[in-house]
Design a protein around this motif. Structure first.
Motif, PDB file in Angstrom:
ATOM      1  N   SER A   1      -4.415   5.733   2.176  1.00  0.00           N
ATOM      2  CA  SER A   1      -3.614   4.832   1.365  1.00  0.00           C
ATOM      3  C   SER A   1      -4.267   4.139   0.468  1.00  0.00           C
ATOM      4  O   SER A   1      -5.422   3.866   0.607  1.00  0.00           O
ATOM      5  N   LYS A   2      -3.541   3.528  -0.569  1.00  0.00           N
ATOM      6  CA  LYS A   2      -4.050   3.222  -1.628  1.00  0.00           C
ATOM      7  C   LYS A   2      -3.358   1.809  -1.863  1.00  0.00           C
ATOM      8  O   LYS A   2      -2.042   1.696  -1.890  1.00  0.00           O
ATOM      9  N   LYS A   3      -3.888   0.684  -2.286  1.00  0.00           N
ATOM     10  CA  LYS A   3      -3.070  -0.370  -2.797  1.00  0.00           C
ATOM     11  C   LYS A   3      -2.454  -0.262  -4.101  1.00  0.00           C
ATOM     12  O   LYS A   3      -2.765   0.276  -5.097  1.00  0.00           O
ATOM     13  N   LEU A   4      -1.318  -0.598  -3.995  1.00  0.00           N
ATOM     14  CA  LEU A   4      -0.110  -0.464  -5.183  1.00  0.00           C
ATOM     15  C   LEU A   4      -0.897  -1.279  -6.495  1.00  0.00           C
ATOM     16  O   LEU A   4      -0.829  -0.718  -7.616  1.00  0.00           O
TER      17      LEU A   4
ATOM     18  N   ARG B   1       0.776  -1.162   0.001  1.00  0.00           N
ATOM     19  CA  ARG B   1       0.101   0.085  -0.039  1.00  0.00           C
ATOM     20  C   ARG B   1       1.021   1.228   0.021  1.00  0.00           C
ATOM     21  O   ARG B   1       1.923   1.342   0.491  1.00  0.00           O
ATOM     22  N   ILE B   2       0.456   2.277  -0.587  1.00  0.00           N
ATOM     23  CA  ILE B   2       1.065   3.511  -0.503  1.00  0.00           C
ATOM     24  C   ILE B   2       0.222   4.637  -0.290  1.00  0.00           C
ATOM     25  O   ILE B   2      -1.008   4.514  -0.743  1.00  0.00           O
ATOM     26  N   GLN B   3       0.601   5.779   0.526  1.00  0.00           N
ATOM     27  CA  GLN B   3      -0.025   6.979   0.605  1.00  0.00           C
ATOM     28  C   GLN B   3       0.396   8.120  -0.510  1.00  0.00           C
ATOM     29  O   GLN B   3       1.448   8.656  -0.337  1.00  0.00           O
ATOM     30  N   PRO B   4      -0.473   8.133  -1.385  1.00  0.00           N
ATOM     31  CA  PRO B   4       0.137   8.922  -2.533  1.00  0.00           C
ATOM     32  C   PRO B   4       0.164  10.425  -1.964  1.00  0.00           C
ATOM     33  O   PRO B   4      -0.397  10.942  -1.206  1.00  0.00           O
ATOM     34  N   LEU B   5       1.083  10.998  -2.686  1.00  0.00           N
ATOM     35  CA  LEU B   5       1.419  12.482  -2.677  1.00  0.00           C
ATOM     36  C   LEU B   5       0.173  13.339  -2.583  1.00  0.00           C
ATOM     37  O   LEU B   5      -0.634  13.333  -3.613  1.00  0.00           O
ATOM     38  N   GLY B   6      -0.204  13.901  -1.592  1.00  0.00           N
ATOM     39  CA  GLY B   6      -1.284  14.756  -1.394  1.00  0.00           C
ATOM     40  C   GLY B   6      -2.667  14.365  -0.903  1.00  0.00           C
ATOM     41  O   GLY B   6      -3.460  14.814  -1.058  1.00  0.00           O
TER      42      GLY B   6
END
Lengths: 476, 476
Positions: free
Chosen positions: A408-411, A399-404
């Motif tokens: 979080s979102k699944k890759l 998972r990543i917390q996208p910039l801005g």
């Protein structure tokens, strides 16, 4: 009934000879908008009832030529509509993908196109995917394979049928395509790849073939005959090798196969070479970088009679001990590449699997965050990086917390949104610290270590391509 | 002992790998005087004691370049003398032979050269004939075969060993030859074939290869690898086909072989094609004009299931009836071509077997006897011609009374005197009336019908080449 154009006759003849379609099947036709694919979809449409098939059109917008590419897509859309054929269009930024993966434009386009076609075929339940390759494409392919380095298999060129893929125009010359379009009052877009003169294929078409025709005006015919002969030879020898491979197999695990060494040595040279390739194939699906030299060197070692260890490309290890020879891959089944490297900060860390070098630089001042045009550079707040920085390949569940963004979102979803083909995902380096993913090279940057007004020390990371790309060189 | 030049290392390595020579053997080295053959004979001379071989030099003066060709011969003679190697030199008028036989300069030269070398080897008791072909020649040969039309067999290029023929320099590049000559202080004549720019081989060397090197700087290597792979494939498949051929043979006579039709049809395509070629080979030694289309058409007929008759090139007839297929040649064993045609006077008579048209003209006045520069025209006294005029091929026992001589001479001796190779003798038309031989086209004129002061009506005979030559086009 009117007399049929020879293009349609040739198409029907090939479709029947190779049982390319069966009544009731859905055929997905890949249409670029170029003359060949326009003729293909129209000719198939004209005999759809006779063959009892349902057609579907698929078009991939490669984004190679910006607006022109969009116009291609619109053109295909209206062509399909005019024939009342449902049409799927998808857009992928191939130029970006290409840079990210250090692939040639041609290889990147092919990779993305096949993935798109297969996925689409699966979605709509198509039994077959029809491609518009002609006899002229075949001649060029065979010459290209000779130039790049090839054995009998490469000389066979493109097969009329391989899995779901069918090529109903493989017996048709480009001149026939032109006359068919004219007869039917059809127009076509200029084939985009023809505008890329650095493609080997185009140089072959525009420079090499005209020269060869001076030597032998029938060069196209003799090359097609060579392909036909090589295809039968290759099919026969590979079938033989496959039988022998099974006979020689002592043990077979996921990612490892053990063969009888004495039996292997006793084989005829032509079969011995193929059994080695078969063994490598059994532990690794893609053997395109397995070259002539690798096989010859391995066979040379084998002939000396002693025990040895030998490394083949892309992490296939060969161990020869007493009566057996083991081919072992470091990879698991569905995760073809696994790696994890600590990133030197500051320093340079090569990620061989991804073909890049990660350059890390510490800058003792505040820098504006940059985002290079192809996302191959990021600037992070060094003090927000926790623990060791590593580069590793993508894993399900990432998972990543996208910039801005807050959440979080699944890759996986990020890859899907950005239309990054499944097959290339495992090559992309994921950069994380001890806790979180900070950057997926060329794809997405995280919010967690972003540069703010209070940033005091910056970490600049750059992904630089390394070593000449090997994906494109296919020897043997 | 000094370190050896890599040319010598490579030569020794290949000689051993292929067991090219055995101690005590005599090796006949074909020396044109060009750099490759000069390096070959010198390198073999330098290792003669180590290999335990005795050397002999053979040089054929092709007469392609008049005085220059004579100088080549002198050069080879002194080279051999300086190394104390015995030397055989023979002179043949290849340009004349070539015109007579409608062969390309290259084919004619090859035909004559091989015959000369084999005869010489037999005379001196040489077990091996060494040729100076290099790796560069191999690359050119493979490309030439691709361009002319070839299957896997042609891609294999020249074998390192075939019968008596050995090619010890096949692993050596031309650059190594040059450096070897320099190191040894040797000079060489300019290779005569390089001065004939219409040769396909030279166009490949001078134009095609430089272009291909732009596409792939390692093109020479990949072509050599292709040849190596194709050689093993071809050897394996031909051995398989040979076994299958024996199994399928129901009956085998001189000039006829009968195969089991059902079994033939059941074979894998690659083997089926080769068994057909094997069958043709068994009734006719030379299958160079058996093309891709001939084999495919025959297999197509076979697949239809019906009975048929089909004619392959050069008088091989195929008869398919019920369960069997017969390949039959009209020729006997040692007389590969038999023909006899009545000559139309006046008129034109094609002699397909010899590739010429005999034009006969009656002239109602006295003409001076002419002898065209290449002996393709004669003028006879028509009233001295008895009975029907025929053109036929040479038969053992033939005699002629040569122009200006009283007695008669065996044609066999005439051929030998004029150095006309055994293999080409049967192609040359012999013109006779009801009683005597009047003219052997391009070779000798008889005294019996010569023009004298009392001649009233003349018969002018001319041999004109017909139809594009097929000997040079080798498809599949």
């Amino acid at each position: 009934m009117n007399e049929r154009h020879r293009l349609v006759e040739s198409l029907l003849c090939l479709v029947r000879e190779y049982s390319m379609t069966a009544p009731g099947e859905t055929v997905l036709v890949a249409v670029s908008g170029g003359p060949d694919s326009v003729a293909l979809v129209h000719a198939l449409w004209s005999v759809r009832e006779e063959l009892g098939i349902t057609l579907y059109v698929a078009h991939l917008n490669h984004s190679f030529r910006g607006e022109e590419s969009d116009n291609d897509a619109r053109f295909v859309w209206s062509l399909a509509s005019s024939l009342s054929i449902p049409c799927v269009i998808e857009k992928v930024d191939v130029p970006r993908m290409r840079q990210m993966l250090r692939l040639s434009a041609e290889s990147a386009a092919r990779l993305v196109r096949y993935e798109f076609l297969e996925n689409t075929a699966e979605k709509i339940g198509a039994a077959r995917i029809a491609l518009g390759h002609t006899a002229d494409d075949q001649v060029e392919t065979v010459l290209m394979n000779i130039i790049r380095g090839s054995g009998t298999d490469g000389l066979a060129g493109m097969p009329p049928v391989r899995g779901k893929i069918i090529r109903p125009l493989l017996g048709v010359r480009r001149t026939d395509v032109a006359s068919y379009l004219q007869e039917q009052g059809l127009s076509a877009r200029i084939d985009e790849t023809n505008l890329l003169p650095h493609f080997t294929r185009n140089r072959i078409r525009l420079r090499l073939l005209p020269m060869l025709r001076e030597y032998n005006p029938g060069i196209d015919t003799v090359i097609l005959q060579l392909a036909e002969l090589a295809r039968a030879d290759s099919a026969y020898m590979n079938a033989e090798a496959s039988k022998v491979f099974k006979r020689l197999t002592i043990a077979c695990d996921t990612g490892a196969v053990t063969l009888d060494r004495g039996e292997l040595l006793g084989l005829d040279l032509a079969i011995r070479r193929r059994v080695v390739r078969e063994a490598v194939k059994s532990v690794r699906s893609d053997i395109s970088d397995l070259g002539f030299r690798h096989v010859e060197d391995l066979l040379g070692l084998l002939a000396t009679g002693g025990d040895f260890r030998y490394e083949l490309p892309a992490g296939v290890f060969v161990e020869c001990e007493r009566g057996s020879i083991v081919f072992r891959s470091e990879r698991q089944r569905d995760v073809p590449i696994i790696y994890k490297y600590e990133i030197a900060v500051p320093g340079e860390t090569p990620i061989g699997e991804a073909g890049v070098l990660i350059k890390a630089e510490v800058i003792e001042s505040h820098l504006e965050p940059v985002r290079s045009p192809d996302d191959t550079e990021v600037i992070l707040d060094l003090d927000k990086v926790k623990g060791t920085l590593v580069a590793r390949n993508w894993q399900p569940g990432d998972r990543i917390q996208p910039l801005g963004m807050k959440g979080s979102k699944k890759l996986q979803d990020v890859f899907t949104d950005r239309k990054i083909p499944r097959r290339v995902r495992h090559r992309i380096p994921v950069i994380q610290d001890g806790e979180r993913i900070l950057w997926v090279v060329g794809v997405i940057i995280s919010d967690v270590a972003k540069v703010t007004d209070s940033t005091q020390r910056c970490l600049r990371l750059r992904a630089v391509p390394v070593s000449p790309c090997s994906y494109d060189r296919k020897v043997v």
